[in-house]
Every structure is written in structure tokens, then in C-alpha cells.
Design an enzyme around this catalytic site. Sequence first.
Site, short mmCIF file in Angstrom:
data_model
loop_
_atom_site.label_atom_id
_atom_site.label_comp_id
_atom_site.label_asym_id
_atom_site.label_seq_id
_atom_site.Cartn_x
_atom_site.Cartn_y
_atom_site.Cartn_z
N ARG A 8 0.43 21.79 -2.34
CA ARG A 8 -0.15 23.44 -2.28
C ARG A 8 0.62 23.82 -3.60
NH1 ARG A 8 1.53 28.93 1.18
NH2 ARG A 8 -0.25 30.59 -0.28
N HIS A 9 -0.78 24.61 -4.34
CA HIS A 9 -0.44 25.16 -5.71
C HIS A 9 0.18 26.01 -5.40
CE1 HIS A 9 -2.23 28.87 -3.98
NE2 HIS A 9 -2.70 28.33 -3.57
N ARG A 57 -5.54 27.41 -9.79
CA ARG A 57 -4.47 27.58 -9.51
C ARG A 57 -4.20 25.62 -9.34
NH1 ARG A 57 -7.95 30.28 -5.60
NH2 ARG A 57 -7.62 29.71 -3.62
N GLU A 78 -10.32 25.04 -1.08
CA GLU A 78 -10.03 26.49 -0.09
C GLU A 78 -10.60 27.15 1.21
OE1 GLU A 78 -7.43 27.42 1.89
OE2 GLU A 78 -5.99 28.54 1.14
N HIS A 141 -4.77 23.86 -0.87
CA HIS A 141 -4.24 24.98 -0.56
C HIS A 141 -4.02 24.79 0.76
CE1 HIS A 141 -7.05 26.88 -3.93
NE2 HIS A 141 -7.05 25.12 -3.86
#
Length: 193
Positions: A8-9, A57, A78, A141
Site C-alpha cells: 500500500r502507498h 501517491r 484504487e 491501494h
Amino acid sequence: MTPLLLIRHGATEWNASRRLQGRADIGLSAAGRAEVESWRLPAAFAEARWLTSPLRRARETAALLTDRPVTVEPRLIEMDWGAWEGLRATDLDAEELTAREALGLDFRPPGGESPREVCARIRLLALELAGDPTPVVAVCHKGVIRAALALATGWDMRARPPLPLVRDRALALRAAADGRLELGASLLDLLAA
């Protein structure tokens, strides 16, 4: 089987304020950049192929984690939160939110995308990735990671996830030749040094 590590970012200002980001192209916050700079990948992924969501991101996170070439993969974007994007859960009608969440994989925010639809695009990506045994790191995401976890475990998203999904850990999976996802040898690999 192709090893696949989903990361995940790093954190954004919207994460800090608990806003639903969805497809909004928000960059990392200063705290998020510092957080990602402390992460270390498992040695098994040192020579991995890198993929990232097209959102800023995720691309910024990938750039902080590797000097290797990174391919933007649109299917890692996402989940679309539609009309709820930018809102907080406390901004939503509690009864409507509860009723929609009870649908599990068929949960859909107004004008948005369901987790089942996210699963469909991740299943297609897994099928393509399985054609090459080289390990893959994918920066994406929470909604994408939840979908991959559902595919790997049969989780229907009506209860808590079978594994804790926390920011400084990655979900280790394997993609089979038929596109099935399976949990990796260690369920979650710690990224923090």
C-alpha cells in the site's frame, strides 16, 4: 507460481484526515514520504519486476522504494468511491453505509465501483503475471489489497478481513498459472526496518 508482493502507498493528508480517496490523485504527505523511506523490502524481491497504480501517491511510493524500472499498471488503481470520494465515514448516512457494507463484495458507493469489480481486474492481472516466474512488487491501494486478499482466501468482505491490513506491511501472494491467487509463505512481510 509467481511471487507477488502488494504494498500500500505511503500516507497522504487525506489518509490523516480519514477521507475516502478513491481515484483522487493525492500525493504523499511529508509524513508519508518519511514513512516509506524507512521501509525495506524482503530480500526475495530484490530483483523483482515493479508495477504501480497510476495514482501519484503510489507512483511516489514506488520511486522512493526502488531504482528499478517501474511500469504503470492501470488495473492497480484504487476502487472508485464515486459520490463519496473526499468524504469521511462520519459524513455519510450511517444506516445507508451499514446496509451497503452488508453486501460485502457487492458493496457499491453511489456512482462508484464494487469490490467484486476490483477483484475482476486483479484476477486478469494475476493471470498475466503468472506467465513469468520473476517476482513482482506492486504498489497499490487498500481497496486493491482487500480485493486480492478476497481472491486468495475466499473472504466475502462481510466480516473483518482474515489478516490485518496495516500500512507498513505487504501482502505476500503467489499467482498460479490459471490466475488464482494464493497466500505466500509468510502472510504479511514486515517492511519497516
